[in-house]
Design a protein around this motif. Structure first.
Motif, mmCIF file in Angstrom:
data_model
loop_
_atom_site.group_PDB
_atom_site.id
_atom_site.type_symbol
_atom_site.label_atom_id
_atom_site.label_comp_id
_atom_site.label_asym_id
_atom_site.label_seq_id
_atom_site.Cartn_x
_atom_site.Cartn_y
_atom_site.Cartn_z
ATOM 1 N N LYS A 224 0.849 -1.189 0.000
ATOM 2 C CA LYS A 224 0.000 0.000 0.000
ATOM 3 C C LYS A 224 0.885 1.239 0.000
ATOM 4 O O LYS A 224 1.677 1.443 0.923
ATOM 5 N N MET A 236 0.625 2.484 6.042
ATOM 6 C CA MET A 236 -0.047 1.472 6.838
ATOM 7 C C MET A 236 0.994 0.589 7.527
ATOM 8 O O MET A 236 2.003 0.215 6.929
ATOM 9 N N THR A 238 1.413 -3.123 9.529
ATOM 10 C CA THR A 238 0.728 -4.402 9.644
ATOM 11 C C THR A 238 1.643 -5.410 10.320
ATOM 12 O O THR A 238 2.833 -5.162 10.497
ATOM 13 N N ASP A 242 -1.234 -3.350 13.929
ATOM 14 C CA ASP A 242 -1.899 -2.726 12.791
ATOM 15 C C ASP A 242 -2.233 -1.288 13.147
ATOM 16 O O ASP A 242 -2.959 -1.026 14.128
ATOM 17 N N ILE A 244 -1.150 3.135 11.774
ATOM 18 C CA ILE A 244 -0.719 4.097 10.761
ATOM 19 C C ILE A 244 0.549 4.783 11.245
ATOM 20 O O ILE A 244 0.626 5.216 12.403
ATOM 21 N N TRP A 270 -8.132 1.150 3.848
ATOM 22 C CA TRP A 270 -7.028 1.876 3.233
ATOM 23 C C TRP A 270 -7.017 3.299 3.780
ATOM 24 O O TRP A 270 -8.068 3.875 4.068
ATOM 25 N N ILE A 271 -5.823 3.859 3.902
ATOM 26 C CA ILE A 271 -5.734 5.275 4.245
ATOM 27 C C ILE A 271 -5.789 6.086 2.956
ATOM 28 O O ILE A 271 -5.210 5.703 1.939
ATOM 29 N N LEU A 281 -10.037 7.218 6.050
ATOM 30 C CA LEU A 281 -9.979 5.775 5.859
ATOM 31 C C LEU A 281 -11.072 5.344 4.897
ATOM 32 O O LEU A 281 -12.211 5.820 4.982
#
Length: 294
Positions: A224, A236, A238, A242, A244, A270-271, A281
């Motif tokens: 991403k 993102m 992960t 999880d 930002i 998704w951002i 988001l």
């Protein structure tokens, strides 16, 4: 016998199309489509000289910076360009497709530039697909050892307004010490040709969804791309956590933003940059229906 006095005629005033300054202002306001300047350059040699001037091109990009057209996007794995516009503004797929071998990864594109990580020689490339220019950047010393260990490195490239210079921000997650995980970033400036100092921030070690997989490392999600909103860049996170990751361009600092717990139960989010310029988001909710045929 009388004589007539002939006064010299004053030169006729130039029309807007004969005045280079006025003409440039007119061309500056053409729609920011790929076909606009090439078509204008076919009118005559003078128009061609002006429309192809690099200084004018920078002014043209700066003038339309708030609403630039989306020409297409790059496949992050293979680097293939996917056009989005229709003719006559559609860019052929092969025109922008980047060929740099098998072991490279596209980290994103912005402001007419594409950032590529060449895994073979651990080097970054900043490419301008329109002009074909390439700027090769050695990996910063603070991240070189981590790249050799196949640690995921993500990044973003951007320009400041209409500036010809660009900056690259790299980021990764350091999981060597499981009790003191941290995110790292480093900034490159094409104006100085130098990397800055490493910038770090702690990463949380726990998150409810992944308690059953405590050995997972935290990664800056490579699939991403970064999102620029306001004065910050966001990625993102992960894995074991999880959330930002935020890099503040003005303060040159890193911070971690926790995602609301109820979003962690959703399959995909998704951002994105929100309409007001802030961070938002986008949530993808997968639903299925069951039919009873009895």
């Amino acid at each position: 016998m009388s004589t007539l006095c002939c006064r010299p005629r004053s030169p006729a005033a130039k029309t807007p199309l004969e005045d280079d300054d006025l003409l440039s202002e007119i061309l500056l306001r053409l729609p920011p489509h790929p076909s606009s300047l090439p078509r204008a350059s076919l009118v005559c040699k003078r128009w061609h000289s002006l429309a192809s001037d690099r200084g004018f091109s920078r002014r043209f990009r700066f003038h339309h910076r708030r609403k630039p057209p989306l020409l297409g996007f790059f496949d992050g794995v293979h680097g293939y360009f996917q056009p989005t516009l229709e003719a006559p503004n559609r860019i052929p797929r092969g025109r922008f497709t980047l060929q740099h071998g098998d072991r490279f990864r596209s980290l994103g594109s912005r402001h007419g530039l594409v950032l590529i990580f060449d895994l073979t020689v651990l080097r970054f490339l900043v490419c301008d697909p329109v002009t074909g220019d390439q700027h090769r950047i050695a990996i910063p010393p603070g991240l070189e050892a981590r790249a050799e260990e196949d640690v995921m490195i993500n990044g973003a490239v951007f320009r400041n307004g209409g500036d010809a210079h660009f900056q690259v921000v790299l980021t990764t997650a350091d999981n060597h010490d499981k009790q003191h995980r941290q995110a790292l970033s480093c900034v490159y400036s094409s104006e100085t040709g130098l990397w800055g100092e490493l910038i770090s921030t702690p990463l949380p070690c726990e998150v409810p969804r992944n308690d059953y997989l405590p050995t997972l490392p935290t990664l800056v999600f490579p699939g991403k791309p970064a999102v620029v909103a306001g004065n910050s860049i966001y990625w993102m996170l992960t894995g074991n956590f999880d959330g930002i990751l935020e890099f503040d361009l003005e303060k040159q600092s890193l911070a971690v933003i926790r995602v609301p717990v109820h979003l962690l139960e959703i399959n995909e989010f998704w951002i994105v940059r929100a309409e007001g310029g802030g961070l938002g988001l986008t949530v993808l909710i997968l639903s299925c229906s069951v039919n009873n045929f009895k």
